[in-house]
Design a protein around this motif. Structure first.
Motif, PDB file in Angstrom:
ATOM      1  N   ILE A  66      39.539  38.418  44.738  1.00 20.76           N
ATOM      2  CA  ILE A  66      39.953  38.169  46.127  1.00 20.76           C
ATOM      3  C   ILE A  66      41.472  38.121  46.206  1.00 20.76           C
ATOM      4  CG2 ILE A  66      39.847  36.533  48.044  1.00 20.76           C
ATOM      5  CD1 ILE A  66      37.066  35.701  46.942  1.00 20.76           C
ATOM      6  N   ALA A  67      42.099  37.459  45.237  1.00 21.60           N
ATOM      7  CA  ALA A  67      43.566  37.398  45.212  1.00 21.60           C
ATOM      8  C   ALA A  67      44.176  38.777  45.010  1.00 21.60           C
ATOM      9  CB  ALA A  67      44.025  36.449  44.111  1.00 21.60           C
ATOM     10  N   VAL A 100      43.332  49.625  34.312  1.00 20.03           N
ATOM     11  CA  VAL A 100      43.266  49.964  32.882  1.00 20.03           C
ATOM     12  C   VAL A 100      43.126  48.694  32.042  1.00 20.03           C
ATOM     13  CG1 VAL A 100      44.573  50.939  30.949  1.00 20.03           C
ATOM     14  CG2 VAL A 100      44.525  52.123  33.159  1.00 20.03           C
ATOM     15  N   PHE A 101      43.927  47.684  32.364  1.00 18.56           N
ATOM     16  CA  PHE A 101      43.850  46.422  31.628  1.00 18.56           C
ATOM     17  C   PHE A 101      42.471  45.788  31.785  1.00 18.56           C
ATOM     18  CE2 PHE A 101      44.334  41.796  31.423  1.00 18.56           C
ATOM     19  CZ  PHE A 101      44.849  41.668  30.139  1.00 18.56           C
ATOM     20  N   MET A 102      41.903  45.833  32.979  1.00 13.79           N
ATOM     21  CA  MET A 102      40.593  45.217  33.212  1.00 13.79           C
ATOM     22  C   MET A 102      39.481  45.994  32.514  1.00 13.79           C
ATOM     23  SD  MET A 102      40.554  42.384  34.789  1.00 13.79           S
ATOM     24  CE  MET A 102      42.081  41.803  34.104  1.00 13.79           C
ATOM     25  N   VAL A 103      39.618  47.300  32.363  1.00 16.60           N
ATOM     26  CA  VAL A 103      38.627  48.067  31.599  1.00 16.60           C
ATOM     27  C   VAL A 103      38.631  47.595  30.145  1.00 16.60           C
ATOM     28  CG1 VAL A 103      38.092  50.360  30.673  1.00 16.60           C
ATOM     29  CG2 VAL A 103      38.600  50.086  33.103  1.00 16.60           C
ATOM     30  N   PHE A 134      33.620  36.958  31.856  1.00 13.14           N
ATOM     31  CA  PHE A 134      34.704  37.899  31.550  1.00 13.14           C
ATOM     32  C   PHE A 134      34.420  39.295  32.108  1.00 13.14           C
ATOM     33  CE2 PHE A 134      36.022  35.380  27.483  1.00 13.14           C
ATOM     34  CZ  PHE A 134      36.367  34.303  28.273  1.00 13.14           C
ATOM     35  N   PRO A 135      33.308  39.940  31.703  1.00 19.21           N
ATOM     36  CA  PRO A 135      33.076  41.283  32.248  1.00 19.21           C
ATOM     37  C   PRO A 135      32.750  41.275  33.735  1.00 19.21           C
ATOM     38  CG  PRO A 135      31.278  40.653  30.794  1.00 19.21           C
ATOM     39  CD  PRO A 135      32.325  39.601  30.665  1.00 19.21           C
ATOM     40  N   ILE A 136      32.099  40.227  34.233  1.00 19.80           N
ATOM     41  CA  ILE A 136      31.807  40.166  35.669  1.00 19.80           C
ATOM     42  C   ILE A 136      33.110  40.142  36.454  1.00 19.80           C
ATOM     43  CG2 ILE A 136      30.899  38.694  37.509  1.00 19.80           C
ATOM     44  CD1 ILE A 136      28.674  37.857  35.516  1.00 19.80           C
ATOM     45  N   GLY A 137      34.030  39.264  36.055  1.00 18.65           N
ATOM     46  CA  GLY A 137      35.323  39.187  36.722  1.00 18.65           C
ATOM     47  C   GLY A 137      36.110  40.469  36.592  1.00 18.65           C
ATOM     48  N   ALA A 138      36.074  41.084  35.413  1.00 20.52           N
ATOM     49  CA  ALA A 138      36.817  42.330  35.194  1.00 20.52           C
ATOM     50  C   ALA A 138      36.290  43.453  36.082  1.00 20.52           C
ATOM     51  CB  ALA A 138      36.746  42.734  33.726  1.00 20.52           C
ATOM     52  N   VAL A 139      34.976  43.580  36.179  1.00 13.71           N
ATOM     53  CA  VAL A 139      34.394  44.629  37.035  1.00 13.71           C
ATOM     54  C   VAL A 139      34.757  44.394  38.499  1.00 13.71           C
ATOM     55  CG1 VAL A 139      32.203  45.554  37.908  1.00 13.71           C
ATOM     56  CG2 VAL A 139      32.530  45.241  35.456  1.00 13.71           C
ATOM     57  N   LEU A 140      34.719  43.145  38.927  1.00 15.50           N
ATOM     58  CA  LEU A 140      35.083  42.838  40.313  1.00 15.50           C
ATOM     59  C   LEU A 140      36.558  43.148  40.590  1.00 15.50           C
ATOM     60  CD1 LEU A 140      33.096  39.521  40.796  1.00 15.50           C
ATOM     61  CD2 LEU A 140      32.623  41.733  41.881  1.00 15.50           C
ATOM     62  N   VAL A 141      37.427  42.814  39.636  1.00 13.56           N
ATOM     63  CA  VAL A 141      38.845  43.146  39.807  1.00 13.56           C
ATOM     64  C   VAL A 141      39.029  44.656  39.877  1.00 13.56           C
ATOM     65  CG1 VAL A 141      41.116  43.098  38.697  1.00 13.56           C
ATOM     66  CG2 VAL A 141      39.750  41.020  38.804  1.00 13.56           C
TER      67      VAL A 141
END
Length: 169
Positions: A66-67, A100-103, A134-141
């Motif tokens: 969201i941020a 890229v960082f979130m992947v 971790f992966p849930i947040g990364a995919v959402l970002v």
């Protein structure tokens, strides 16, 4: 196409906000319960702090997207020195770098889940359940950063309307 994607993210954002409210309310209630048990009855519950920590971890990873979408995360704003067009380009590039960082972060998170063997000390949870954040947040970002990158690239190219409140410098 971007309009439909943004509408889909609007719905996802509403769900995330409701989850944030629930998580933060639960953390507050658990910690109030812990304070009452500790200071009024001298009988602290060991699970309260641990559960609050785990809920906070999920709260952070669900709040970051969201941020990112609204550009409300902590940052040093040096973009005010540039023209509006250059700001959009830099914002788009930073969104791509974030993707890229979130992947990489998502891949690491999945690897962490696969190798997690520990369990919570006071709760019937496996650490794997916590590491799912971790992966849930990364995919959402990634989902929200794709929208940010696309909108800023379009604004850089002059093919999009500036969001409300933005004026040409």
């Amino acid at each position: 196409m971007l309009t439909y994607y943004s509408r889909m993210l609007d719905g996802l954002q509403k769900v995330l906000k409701v989850l944030e409210i629930i998580l933060l309310a639960a953390i507050t209630l658990i910690m109030v319960y812990q304070c009452i048990m500790r200071y009024c009855f001298s009988h602290a519950q060991p699970w309260c702090e641990e559960l609050s920590l785990y809920l906070m971890i999920y709260s952070v990873f669900l709040g970051i997207p969201i941020a990112v979408r609204h550009d409300n995360h902590l940052q040093v704003d040096f973009l005010s020195f540039f023209s509006q067009r250059v700001r959009h380009l830099i914002s788009a590039i930073s969104a791509v770098v974030a993707i890229v960082f979130m992947v990489v972060f998502c891949i690491y998170g999945v690897s962490l889940i696969e190798h997690a063997t520990g369990a919570s000390t006071t709760l019937p949870l496996r650490m794997r359940d916590i590491y799912y954040s971790f992966p849930i947040g990364a995919v959402l970002v990634i989902l929200f950063a794709v929208e940010v990158a696309a909108k800023n690239f379009l604004l850089f190219l002059g093919k999009g309307a500036a969001p409300a409140g933005e004026e040409e410098a």
